[in-house]
Scaffold this motif. Structure first.
Motif, short mmCIF file in Angstrom:
data_model
loop_
_atom_site.label_atom_id
_atom_site.label_comp_id
_atom_site.label_asym_id
_atom_site.label_seq_id
_atom_site.Cartn_x
_atom_site.Cartn_y
_atom_site.Cartn_z
N TYR A 9 13.61 96.25 -5.77
CA TYR A 9 12.61 95.20 -5.90
C TYR A 9 11.73 95.38 -7.14
O TYR A 9 11.15 94.43 -7.63
CB TYR A 9 11.73 95.16 -4.64
CG TYR A 9 12.51 94.77 -3.41
CD1 TYR A 9 12.82 93.44 -3.16
CD2 TYR A 9 12.96 95.72 -2.52
CE1 TYR A 9 13.56 93.07 -2.05
CE2 TYR A 9 13.70 95.37 -1.41
CZ TYR A 9 13.99 94.04 -1.18
OH TYR A 9 14.72 93.68 -0.08
N PHE B 209 13.59 95.23 2.68
CA PHE B 209 12.22 95.60 2.33
C PHE B 209 11.50 96.31 3.47
O PHE B 209 10.78 97.28 3.26
CB PHE B 209 11.42 94.35 1.91
CG PHE B 209 10.06 94.66 1.38
CD1 PHE B 209 9.90 95.16 0.10
CD2 PHE B 209 8.93 94.46 2.16
CE1 PHE B 209 8.65 95.45 -0.40
CE2 PHE B 209 7.67 94.75 1.67
CZ PHE B 209 7.53 95.25 0.39
N ALA C 94 17.06 90.26 2.36
CA ALA C 94 15.90 90.63 1.56
C ALA C 94 14.78 91.19 2.44
O ALA C 94 14.14 92.20 2.09
CB ALA C 94 15.40 89.43 0.77
#
Length: 119
Positions: free
Chosen positions: A27, A94, A90
């Motif tokens: 990221y 995370f 995603a």
């Protein structure tokens, strides 16, 4: 001449947490989220207690996320379901490293939520 075995296993929860948090390099830099944890795991799996279990969890998560991305890209053609899959990947990519870093800092086993055991 006497040879002494110097294989001392130490407990290092900070390094375990850093291993999990290094997955977030995807990221920040766009790459390194697979290579850096792999290097940490391979260099310290015999010297840090719990590193083998946590390192395998990191690699399995990264490989699972890659597989989910490969499946989601063609699924975009099917009513846009692939976009939901990419959003899910995603979010999972995370949140799960952060959860596992907290668990590693507390000395617990990593979470294997939606992770396929490759290694």
């Amino acid at each position: 001449m006497e040879i002494i075995n110097q294989n001392v296993i130490r407990k290092d929860n900070t390094l375990l947490s850093i291993t999990h948090l290094s997955q977030l390099l995807h990221y920040v830099t766009g790459f390194g989220g697979f290579i850096v944890p792999l290097i940490i795991w391979l260099t310290s799996r015999r010297t840090v207690e719990g590193m083998n279990e946590h390192g395998k969890a990191v690699i399995n998560l990264q490989l699972s996320l890659l597989l989910y991305i490969i499946i989601s890209i063609p699924a975009i053609l099917l009513l846009g379901l692939g976009i939901l899959g990419l959003i899910g990947v995603a979010i999972l990519g995370f949140v799960l490293p952060i959860v596992n870093a907290v668990k590693a800092a507390n000395g617990e086993s990593p979470s294997k939520f939606l992770t396929i055991p490759f290694v």
